[in-house]
Design an enzyme around this catalytic site. Structure first.
Site, PDB file in Angstrom:
ATOM      1  CD  GLN A  22      -3.205  19.810  29.190  1.00  0.00           C
ATOM      2  OE1 GLN A  22      -4.045  20.107  28.686  1.00  0.00           O
ATOM      3  NE2 GLN A  22      -2.461  19.273  31.009  1.00  0.00           N
ATOM      4  CD  GLU A  23       3.172  22.402  30.374  1.00  0.00           C
ATOM      5  OE1 GLU A  23       3.759  22.223  31.866  1.00  0.00           O
ATOM      6  OE2 GLU A  23       3.515  21.519  29.902  1.00  0.00           O
ATOM      7  CB  SER A  24       1.052  27.406  34.327  1.00  0.00           C
ATOM      8  OG  SER A  24       0.667  28.123  33.168  1.00  0.00           O
ATOM      9  CG  LEU A  43       2.753  24.947  24.520  1.00  0.00           C
ATOM     10  CD1 LEU A  43       4.576  25.793  23.701  1.00  0.00           C
ATOM     11  CD2 LEU A  43       2.870  23.450  25.442  1.00  0.00           C
TER      12      LEU A  43
END
Length: 241
Positions: free
Chosen positions: A152-154, A149
């Site tokens: 992908q997110e940051s 996560l």
């Protein structure tokens, strides 16, 4: 689609094509269906003592690491791009080894896309770096899920801010942090706090009646919200499998 239509030969052709992309979702599925595996490169490039000393004395490299720690990853990447190390395969391997040694996952991920070993292979250990931080109470779900996560997110930038106002490593909305009753917006730039709140949210989503511990649905809910997942699931009951 070919498989469901009974076209076994056509399905095999598509599986073989997808298997040429082993780091993708469909590539991994196709490898599994074909009974194959891929030899991922979990090695890391060597960092010799002399080369490490030269890197430590390079002001542009030092500036890049400082900018990355401050959350200005774009500027850090620009600084790295201006160094002599980026001009050769050997130099890029040395730089990748150095940012790995410095436990800077954001720059590691950037360098991983630019660097190959002597045999032309990507360094999967760098493409999928581990976080140097962890939730305050430790990992209560598989840490690979949390890392996925974050990646992908940051892209492992603790100071990342989205256009919609999501903050930090796991791109938490301030309203979500308040709902989790764990610190609020002011602390979301702190890696351990952000991961603690994010992990708590992941656990809550996995228990959600629209998710029911399904990782695929959890990822949808994390990205778009459990309300949208529930609505989309209701609209597409015929696709529930």
């Amino acid at each position: 689609s070919s498989a469901r239509a009974g076209d076994a030969a056509g399905a095999k052709e598509w599986y073989e094509a997808a298997a040429q992309h082993p780091r993708t979702f469909y590539g991994l599925i196709s490898l599994r269906v074909l009974g194959k595996s891929y030899d991922f490169n979990w090695a890391a490039p060597d960092l010799g003592r002399g080369v490490k000393k030269s890197l430590e004395q390079d002001m542009k490299v030092s500036a890049a690491l400082r900018l990355s720690r401050e959350g200005n990853v774009s500027a850090a990447i620009t600084a790295l791009g201006a160094t002599k190390w980026m001009s050769s395969d050997k130099g890029r391997r040395a730089l990748l080894a150095y940012v790995l040694d410095k436990k800077d996952p954001a720059l590691t991920l950037y360098m991983a896309r630019k660097t190959r070993d002597e045999n032309g292979r990507l360094y999967d250990a760098a493409l999928y770096p581990e976080s140097p931080w962890e939730p305050k109470s430790g990992y209560q779900v598989d840490k690979a899920l949390i890392h996925a996560l974050i990646r992908q997110e940051s892209r492992f930038n603790p100071h990342a801010v989205s256009r919609t106002g999501a903050l930090g490593l796991m791109q938490i909305m301030p309203s979500t942090a308040e709902d989790m009753a764990s610190g609020g917006a002011e602390s979301l730039a702190h890696p351990e706090t952000n991961m603690s709140i994010g992990q708590k949210y992941v656990k809550q989503l996995l228990r959600d009646k629209s998710v029911k511990n399904d990782l695929f649905k959890m990822a949808i809910a994390y990205n778009a919200g459990p309300g949208n997942l529930s609505r989309w699931t209701a609209e597409r009951k015929h696709m529930d499998d």
